[in-house]
Design a protein around this motif. Structure first.
Motif, PDB file in Angstrom:
ATOM      1  N   ASP A  82     -12.857  -6.063 -41.377  1.00 51.94           N
ATOM      2  CA  ASP A  82     -11.451  -5.906 -40.996  1.00 51.94           C
ATOM      3  C   ASP A  82     -11.132  -6.758 -39.783  1.00 51.94           C
ATOM      4  O   ASP A  82     -10.088  -7.418 -39.722  1.00 51.94           O
ATOM      5  N   ARG A  83     -12.023  -6.765 -38.798  1.00 50.24           N
ATOM      6  CA  ARG A  83     -11.778  -7.522 -37.554  1.00 50.24           C
ATOM      7  C   ARG A  83     -11.714  -9.021 -37.828  1.00 50.24           C
ATOM      8  O   ARG A  83     -10.881  -9.726 -37.245  1.00 50.24           O
ATOM      9  N   ALA A  84     -12.562  -9.512 -38.689  1.00 48.28           N
ATOM     10  CA  ALA A  84     -12.534 -10.937 -39.019  1.00 48.28           C
ATOM     11  C   ALA A  84     -11.182 -11.326 -39.613  1.00 48.28           C
ATOM     12  O   ALA A  84     -10.580 -12.345 -39.235  1.00 48.28           O
ATOM     13  N   HIS A  85     -10.688 -10.502 -40.531  1.00 48.24           N
ATOM     14  CA  HIS A  85      -9.397 -10.790 -41.166  1.00 48.24           C
ATOM     15  C   HIS A  85      -8.248 -10.604 -40.180  1.00 48.24           C
ATOM     16  O   HIS A  85      -7.309 -11.422 -40.154  1.00 48.24           O
ATOM     17  N   HIS A  86      -8.318  -9.567 -39.392  1.00 47.69           N
ATOM     18  CA  HIS A  86      -7.283  -9.267 -38.396  1.00 47.69           C
ATOM     19  C   HIS A  86      -7.105 -10.422 -37.418  1.00 47.69           C
ATOM     20  O   HIS A  86      -5.980 -10.867 -37.153  1.00 47.69           O
ATOM     21  N   VAL A  87      -8.218 -10.922 -36.908  1.00 47.76           N
ATOM     22  CA  VAL A  87      -8.152 -12.022 -35.935  1.00 47.76           C
ATOM     23  C   VAL A  87      -7.636 -13.299 -36.585  1.00 47.76           C
ATOM     24  O   VAL A  87      -6.759 -13.977 -36.051  1.00 47.76           O
ATOM     25  N   ALA A  88      -8.180 -13.635 -37.752  1.00 48.82           N
ATOM     26  CA  ALA A  88      -7.808 -14.895 -38.396  1.00 48.82           C
ATOM     27  C   ALA A  88      -6.359 -14.905 -38.875  1.00 48.82           C
ATOM     28  O   ALA A  88      -5.673 -15.938 -38.789  1.00 48.82           O
ATOM     29  N   SER A  89      -5.876 -13.773 -39.360  1.00 46.93           N
ATOM     30  CA  SER A  89      -4.555 -13.766 -39.976  1.00 46.93           C
ATOM     31  C   SER A  89      -3.433 -13.328 -39.045  1.00 46.93           C
ATOM     32  O   SER A  89      -2.268 -13.656 -39.290  1.00 46.93           O
ATOM     33  N   LEU A  90      -3.761 -12.615 -37.966  1.00 43.60           N
ATOM     34  CA  LEU A  90      -2.710 -12.082 -37.104  1.00 43.60           C
ATOM     35  C   LEU A  90      -2.910 -12.428 -35.629  1.00 43.60           C
ATOM     36  O   LEU A  90      -2.012 -12.964 -34.982  1.00 43.60           O
ATOM     37  N   VAL A  91      -4.090 -12.138 -35.081  1.00 46.73           N
ATOM     38  CA  VAL A  91      -4.273 -12.251 -33.627  1.00 46.73           C
ATOM     39  C   VAL A  91      -4.264 -13.696 -33.164  1.00 46.73           C
ATOM     40  O   VAL A  91      -3.494 -14.068 -32.254  1.00 46.73           O
ATOM     41  N   ARG A  92      -5.101 -14.549 -33.745  1.00 45.85           N
ATOM     42  CA  ARG A  92      -5.160 -15.946 -33.287  1.00 45.85           C
ATOM     43  C   ARG A  92      -3.836 -16.687 -33.482  1.00 45.85           C
ATOM     44  O   ARG A  92      -3.394 -17.399 -32.569  1.00 45.85           O
ATOM     45  N   LEU A 128     -22.388  -9.114 -34.366  1.00 46.96           N
ATOM     46  CA  LEU A 128     -21.702  -9.106 -35.654  1.00 46.96           C
ATOM     47  C   LEU A 128     -20.203  -9.318 -35.459  1.00 46.96           C
ATOM     48  O   LEU A 128     -19.577 -10.136 -36.146  1.00 46.96           O
ATOM     49  N   SER A 129     -19.617  -8.607 -34.492  1.00 53.11           N
ATOM     50  CA  SER A 129     -18.182  -8.754 -34.249  1.00 53.11           C
ATOM     51  C   SER A 129     -17.846 -10.115 -33.661  1.00 53.11           C
ATOM     52  O   SER A 129     -16.809 -10.700 -33.981  1.00 53.11           O
ATOM     53  N   LEU A 130     -18.695 -10.625 -32.802  1.00 57.91           N
ATOM     54  CA  LEU A 130     -18.436 -11.943 -32.224  1.00 57.91           C
ATOM     55  C   LEU A 130     -18.530 -13.024 -33.290  1.00 57.91           C
ATOM     56  O   LEU A 130     -17.769 -14.000 -33.265  1.00 57.91           O
ATOM     57  N   TRP A 131     -19.441 -12.867 -34.228  1.00 58.08           N
ATOM     58  CA  TRP A 131     -19.505 -13.813 -35.352  1.00 58.08           C
ATOM     59  C   TRP A 131     -18.235 -13.701 -36.190  1.00 58.08           C
ATOM     60  O   TRP A 131     -17.630 -14.704 -36.576  1.00 58.08           O
ATOM     61  N   ALA A 132     -17.804 -12.467 -36.455  1.00 64.11           N
ATOM     62  CA  ALA A 132     -16.623 -12.251 -37.291  1.00 64.11           C
ATOM     63  C   ALA A 132     -15.365 -12.840 -36.669  1.00 64.11           C
ATOM     64  O   ALA A 132     -14.470 -13.309 -37.381  1.00 64.11           O
ATOM     65  N   THR A 133     -15.283 -12.819 -35.340  1.00 61.46           N
ATOM     66  CA  THR A 133     -14.068 -13.261 -34.642  1.00 61.46           C
ATOM     67  C   THR A 133     -14.204 -14.642 -34.023  1.00 61.46           C
ATOM     68  O   THR A 133     -13.305 -15.085 -33.300  1.00 61.46           O
ATOM     69  N   GLN A 134     -15.333 -15.314 -34.292  1.00 61.65           N
ATOM     70  CA  GLN A 134     -15.620 -16.613 -33.678  1.00 61.65           C
ATOM     71  C   GLN A 134     -15.566 -16.523 -32.149  1.00 61.65           C
ATOM     72  O   GLN A 134     -15.077 -17.400 -31.463  1.00 61.65           O
ATOM     73  N   GLY A 135     -16.093 -15.424 -31.620  1.00 57.33           N
ATOM     74  CA  GLY A 135     -16.252 -15.267 -30.183  1.00 57.33           C
ATOM     75  C   GLY A 135     -15.018 -14.827 -29.430  1.00 57.33           C
ATOM     76  O   GLY A 135     -15.024 -14.852 -28.192  1.00 57.33           O
ATOM     77  N   LEU A 136     -13.979 -14.410 -30.112  1.00 56.78           N
ATOM     78  CA  LEU A 136     -12.733 -14.066 -29.427  1.00 56.78           C
ATOM     79  C   LEU A 136     -12.849 -12.738 -28.688  1.00 56.78           C
ATOM     80  O   LEU A 136     -13.080 -11.688 -29.291  1.00 56.78           O
ATOM     81  N   LEU A 137     -12.655 -12.781 -27.371  1.00 55.20           N
ATOM     82  CA  LEU A 137     -12.623 -11.585 -26.537  1.00 55.20           C
ATOM     83  C   LEU A 137     -11.277 -11.495 -25.828  1.00 55.20           C
ATOM     84  O   LEU A 137     -10.642 -12.517 -25.560  1.00 55.20           O
ATOM     85  N   PRO A 138     -10.839 -10.296 -25.497  1.00 56.55           N
ATOM     86  CA  PRO A 138      -9.566 -10.154 -24.785  1.00 56.55           C
ATOM     87  C   PRO A 138      -9.630 -10.729 -23.367  1.00 56.55           C
ATOM     88  O   PRO A 138     -10.701 -10.798 -22.758  1.00 56.55           O
ATOM     89  N   HIS A 139      -8.467 -11.119 -22.845  1.00 53.27           N
ATOM     90  CA  HIS A 139      -8.389 -11.461 -21.427  1.00 53.27           C
ATOM     91  C   HIS A 139      -8.577 -10.216 -20.578  1.00 53.27           C
ATOM     92  O   HIS A 139      -9.098 -10.289 -19.463  1.00 53.27           O
ATOM     93  N   LEU A 140      -8.137  -9.077 -21.095  1.00 49.00           N
ATOM     94  CA  LEU A 140      -8.212  -7.803 -20.372  1.00 49.00           C
ATOM     95  C   LEU A 140      -8.470  -6.682 -21.365  1.00 49.00           C
ATOM     96  O   LEU A 140      -7.865  -6.644 -22.437  1.00 49.00           O
ATOM     97  N   THR A 141      -9.366  -5.784 -20.988  1.00 51.64           N
ATOM     98  CA  THR A 141      -9.601  -4.567 -21.755  1.00 51.64           C
ATOM     99  C   THR A 141      -9.286  -3.376 -20.869  1.00 51.64           C
ATOM    100  O   THR A 141      -9.890  -3.208 -19.813  1.00 51.64           O
ATOM    101  N   VAL A 142      -8.320  -2.566 -21.295  1.00 49.45           N
ATOM    102  CA  VAL A 142      -7.944  -1.350 -20.577  1.00 49.45           C
ATOM    103  C   VAL A 142      -8.727  -0.194 -21.195  1.00 49.45           C
ATOM    104  O   VAL A 142      -8.555   0.123 -22.373  1.00 49.45           O
TER     105      VAL A 142
END
Length: 217
Positions: A82-92, A128-142
């Protein structure tokens, strides 16, 4: 339990903020309040969640939170897919066009729930998540920190498959989140989730403003 923090952080012209914490911590409320404030500044806001931010995510959410038993490793893989698709299709795409993206849960939830609480290897879940998102991390995590008993009381009588887990499970989730924040303090804003929502919102806005100013300078 956790190895050294990793980079890169979010890329693009936008700002990426994740809201994390145990069930009932108030993540959705604080994400919505920050979204309203950012929108009042005339900026595009994308308010999303994991899982459930896309059509595929809504299917995954139904399977892992409201379906029958799912084994821990399958659970971790479903969240990562889900995270891989979420990042590629919406977040990035949103970040690339300069939007402020606010997500209710992201990578840290998998590390805390499937890693720490399910007692899988936290480093493997993170990778696993970093591979799925190509290393995308938030600028800030609350991180909104609440005791599991308090979170359960806030949720009332309706609980999904993960929320129904025992107190030991949710204690491990809480420790997992706090360990992550301690390992990479510059990326986190840790708040006492028992404080009034308005007070928490003020702290979130203050940190967001400072982040925004630092990125602009």
């Amino acid at each position: 339990m956790l190895s050294a923090p990793v980079t890169p952080h979010a890329v693009g012209a936008g700002v990426f903020v994740a809201f994390e914490g145990g069930d009932g911590a108030g993540k959705s409320t604080q994400a919505r309040l920050l979204g309203d404030w950012v929108g009042e500044q005339g900026r595009e806001v994308v308010l999303t969640r994991e899982p459930g931010g896309t059509e595929l995510g809504r299917t995954v959410r139904d399977v892992v939170l409201h379906g029958d038993h799912v084994t821990p490793r399958a659970e971790a893989l479903l969240f990562a897919a889900d995270r891989a698709h979420h990042v590629a299709s919406l977040v990035r795409p949103a970040l690339d066009r300069g939007a402020v993206v606010l997500t209710d849960r992201y990578v840290d939830s998998s590390i805390a729930y499937q890693g720490a609480a399910r007692e899988l290897a936290c480093a493997e879940i993170r990778d696993l998540s970093l591979w799925a998102t190509q290393g995308l991390l938030p600028h800030l995590t609350v991180l909104l920190d609440v005791a599991p008993k308090q979170g359960r009381a806030r949720r009332g009588d309706v609980h999904d498959r993960l929320e129904r887990e025992g107190e030991d499970f949710h204690d491990r989730v809480r420790r997992g989140f706090l360990d992550l924040a301690a390992a990479d303090p510059s990326r986190y804003l840790v708040l006492d989730g028992d404080k009034p929502p308005e007070e928490l919102h003020e702290a979130v806005v203050d940190r967001f403003r400072r982040l925004d100013q630092a990125r602009a300078s």
